[in-house]
Design a protein around this motif. Sequence first.
Motif, PDB file in Angstrom:
ATOM      1  N   THR A   1       5.702   5.697  96.118  1.00 15.78           N
ATOM      2  CA  THR A   1       6.214   6.999  96.563  1.00 15.78           C
ATOM      3  C   THR A   1       7.737   7.006  96.507  1.00 15.78           C
ATOM      4  OG1 THR A   1       4.304   7.213  98.029  1.00 15.78           O
ATOM      5  CG2 THR A   1       6.158   8.693  98.439  1.00 15.78           C
ATOM      6  N   TRP A   2       8.262   7.853  95.619  1.00 14.92           N
ATOM      7  CA  TRP A   2       9.715   7.967  95.452  1.00 14.92           C
ATOM      8  C   TRP A   2      10.227   9.212  96.157  1.00 14.92           C
ATOM      9  CZ3 TRP A   2      12.464   4.086  93.372  1.00 14.92           C
ATOM     10  CH2 TRP A   2      11.825   3.184  92.512  1.00 14.92           C
ATOM     11  N   TYR A   3      11.358   9.088  96.841  1.00 18.65           N
ATOM     12  CA  TYR A   3      12.063  10.240  97.399  1.00 18.65           C
ATOM     13  C   TYR A   3      13.464   9.787  97.805  1.00 18.65           C
ATOM     14  CZ  TYR A   3      10.937   8.143 101.928  1.00 18.65           C
ATOM     15  OH  TYR A   3      10.816   7.259 102.981  1.00 18.65           O
ATOM     16  N   THR A   4      14.298  10.734  98.077  1.00 17.32           N
ATOM     17  CA  THR A   4      15.675  10.430  98.441  1.00 17.32           C
ATOM     18  C   THR A   4      15.875  10.850  99.885  1.00 17.32           C
ATOM     19  OG1 THR A   4      16.373  10.726  96.156  1.00 17.32           O
ATOM     20  CG2 THR A   4      18.097  10.825  97.834  1.00 17.32           C
ATOM     21  N   HIS A   5      15.881   9.834 100.754  1.00 16.98           N
ATOM     22  CA  HIS A   5      15.941  10.067 102.188  1.00 16.98           C
ATOM     23  C   HIS A   5      17.127  10.973 102.560  1.00 16.98           C
ATOM     24  CE1 HIS A   5      14.989   9.264 106.322  1.00 16.98           C
ATOM     25  NE2 HIS A   5      16.221   8.871 106.552  1.00 16.98           N
ATOM     26  N   LYS A   6      18.254  10.715 101.904  1.00 11.41           N
ATOM     27  CA  LYS A   6      19.494  11.428 102.241  1.00 11.41           C
ATOM     28  C   LYS A   6      19.358  12.948 102.121  1.00 11.41           C
ATOM     29  CE  LYS A   6      23.166   9.283 100.595  1.00 11.41           C
ATOM     30  NZ  LYS A   6      24.252   8.917  99.660  1.00 11.41           N
ATOM     31  N   ILE A   7      18.581  13.410 101.140  1.00  7.69           N
ATOM     32  CA  ILE A   7      18.415  14.852 100.957  1.00  7.69           C
ATOM     33  C   ILE A   7      17.061  15.338 101.489  1.00  7.69           C
ATOM     34  CG2 ILE A   7      19.930  14.895  98.935  1.00  7.69           C
ATOM     35  CD1 ILE A   7      17.242  15.391  97.282  1.00  7.69           C
ATOM     36  N   GLY A   8      16.248  14.385 102.006  1.00  4.02           N
ATOM     37  CA  GLY A   8      14.936  14.781 102.530  1.00  4.02           C
ATOM     38  C   GLY A   8      14.033  15.361 101.463  1.00  4.02           C
ATOM     39  N   GLY A   9      14.170  14.842 100.247  1.00  2.00           N
ATOM     40  CA  GLY A   9      13.331  15.379  99.173  1.00  2.00           C
ATOM     41  C   GLY A   9      13.450  14.578  97.891  1.00  2.00           C
ATOM     42  N   VAL A  10      13.060  15.223  96.805  1.00  2.00           N
ATOM     43  CA  VAL A  10      13.000  14.575  95.503  1.00  2.00           C
ATOM     44  C   VAL A  10      14.136  15.116  94.641  1.00  2.00           C
ATOM     45  CG1 VAL A  10      11.603  14.417  93.409  1.00  2.00           C
ATOM     46  CG2 VAL A  10      10.504  14.245  95.651  1.00  2.00           C
ATOM     47  N   GLN A  11      14.869  14.224  93.993  1.00  2.00           N
ATOM     48  CA  GLN A  11      15.892  14.693  93.047  1.00  2.00           C
ATOM     49  C   GLN A  11      15.665  14.036  91.691  1.00  2.00           C
ATOM     50  OE1 GLN A  11      19.615  13.827  94.988  1.00  2.00           O
ATOM     51  NE2 GLN A  11      19.512  11.634  94.601  1.00  2.00           N
ATOM     52  N   GLN A  12      16.531  14.378  90.725  1.00  2.00           N
ATOM     53  CA  GLN A  12      16.277  13.950  89.350  1.00  2.00           C
ATOM     54  C   GLN A  12      16.030  12.444  89.239  1.00  2.00           C
ATOM     55  OE1 GLN A  12      19.450  14.794  86.603  1.00  2.00           O
ATOM     56  NE2 GLN A  12      18.159  14.484  84.801  1.00  2.00           N
TER      57      GLN A  12
ATOM     58  N   LYS B   1       8.024  14.365  98.495  1.00  2.00           N
ATOM     59  CA  LYS B   1       7.941  13.013  97.945  1.00  2.00           C
ATOM     60  C   LYS B   1       7.088  13.034  96.687  1.00  2.00           C
ATOM     61  CE  LYS B   1       8.479  11.024 102.516  1.00  2.00           C
ATOM     62  NZ  LYS B   1       8.123   9.961 103.469  1.00  2.00           N
ATOM     63  N   LEU B   2       7.407  12.120  95.786  1.00  2.00           N
ATOM     64  CA  LEU B   2       6.724  12.024  94.497  1.00  2.00           C
ATOM     65  C   LEU B   2       5.884  10.750  94.520  1.00  2.00           C
ATOM     66  CD1 LEU B   2       6.668  13.369  91.675  1.00  2.00           C
ATOM     67  CD2 LEU B   2       8.651  11.951  91.078  1.00  2.00           C
ATOM     68  N   SER B   3       4.573  10.899  94.420  1.00  2.00           N
ATOM     69  CA  SER B   3       3.691   9.775  94.718  1.00  2.00           C
ATOM     70  C   SER B   3       2.573   9.612  93.692  1.00  2.00           C
ATOM     71  CB  SER B   3       3.080  10.017  96.112  1.00  2.00           C
ATOM     72  OG  SER B   3       2.322   8.921  96.531  1.00  2.00           O
ATOM     73  N   ARG B   4       2.245   8.365  93.357  1.00  2.00           N
ATOM     74  CA  ARG B   4       1.077   8.103  92.526  1.00  2.00           C
ATOM     75  C   ARG B   4       0.408   6.804  92.944  1.00  2.00           C
ATOM     76  NH1 ARG B   4      -0.118   6.452  86.159  1.00  2.00           N
ATOM     77  NH2 ARG B   4      -2.115   5.650  86.863  1.00  2.00           N
ATOM     78  N   GLN B   5      -0.927   6.813  92.931  1.00  2.00           N
ATOM     79  CA  GLN B   5      -1.696   5.597  93.200  1.00  2.00           C
ATOM     80  C   GLN B   5      -2.105   4.941  91.886  1.00  2.00           C
ATOM     81  OE1 GLN B   5      -4.773   5.487  96.375  1.00  2.00           O
ATOM     82  NE2 GLN B   5      -6.167   4.770  94.801  1.00  2.00           N
ATOM     83  N   PHE B   6      -1.823   3.650  91.764  1.00  2.00           N
ATOM     84  CA  PHE B   6      -2.205   2.861  90.592  1.00  2.00           C
ATOM     85  C   PHE B   6      -3.338   1.908  90.989  1.00  2.00           C
ATOM     86  CE2 PHE B   6       2.198   4.053  90.023  1.00  2.00           C
ATOM     87  CZ  PHE B   6       2.273   4.427  88.694  1.00  2.00           C
ATOM     88  N   SER B   7      -4.317   1.777  90.085  1.00  2.00           N
ATOM     89  CA  SER B   7      -5.474   0.921  90.395  1.00  2.00           C
ATOM     90  C   SER B   7      -5.364  -0.453  89.753  1.00  2.00           C
ATOM     91  CB  SER B   7      -6.759   1.592  89.909  1.00  2.00           C
ATOM     92  OG  SER B   7      -6.980   2.753  90.668  1.00  2.00           O
TER      93      SER B   7
ATOM     94  N   ASN C   1       4.268  16.822 100.595  1.00  2.00           N
ATOM     95  CA  ASN C   1       5.195  17.196 101.654  1.00  2.00           C
ATOM     96  C   ASN C   1       4.784  16.440 102.911  1.00  2.00           C
ATOM     97  OD1 ASN C   1       6.556  18.585 103.807  1.00  2.00           O
ATOM     98  ND2 ASN C   1       7.089  20.115 102.276  1.00  2.00           N
ATOM     99  N   GLU C   2       5.597  15.443 103.258  1.00  2.00           N
ATOM    100  CA  GLU C   2       5.285  14.593 104.413  1.00  2.00           C
ATOM    101  C   GLU C   2       6.287  14.876 105.503  1.00  2.00           C
ATOM    102  OE1 GLU C   2       3.467  10.328 102.961  1.00  2.00           O
ATOM    103  OE2 GLU C   2       5.258  10.309 104.219  1.00  2.00           O
TER     104      GLU C   2
END
Lengths: 84, 84
Positions: free
Chosen positions: A54-65, A11-17, A5-6
């Motif tokens: 980091t994936w999110y949908t700015h328009k809805i201010g959150g994460v969708q399908q 937001k849906l986030s993952r760090q890849f090495s 929650n930013e």
Amino acid sequence: WQLLNEQGEEKLSRQFSFKDFASALAFTNQIGAFAESIGHHPDLLTRWGSVTVTWYTHKIGGVQQGDFLCAIETELLFSRQNTG
Amino acid sequence: WQLLNEQGEEKLSRQFSFKDFASALAFTNQIGAFAESIGHHPDLLTRWGSVTVTWYTHKIGGVQQGDFLCAIETELLFSRQNTG
């Protein structure tokens, strides 16, 4: 993957090495090409040895399908890069 | 440019604006190529319409003269991209 929650946005986030900067930047470009192909764009933090996607949908201010599907595709692209 | 303090580390950071994702990613690659050429790598946050470039020297946990020179070079690369 983590749900963050930013500033009120989920937001849906993952760090890849990666082994170095060049490999990290190559992955950033790979995800960037995917993003352009679908017209939906993540935040991509490229550093020496890692990329945080980091994936999110700015328009809805959150994460969708669609963001979860993008996360899955990101995983597939990562696993292919590291086996191919 | 702003001097940030992130978890005890000083960092030199600026956000650059672009008209779309592709232009932002192109700038990320340009800074990436410069970083590889000098063997010193910033954090590069690429989003739709912006790139945030953050220089610091991990070894000292802060900013040193070289980071200021890198910030100047980043400015030059940005201004050239937007005039050429």
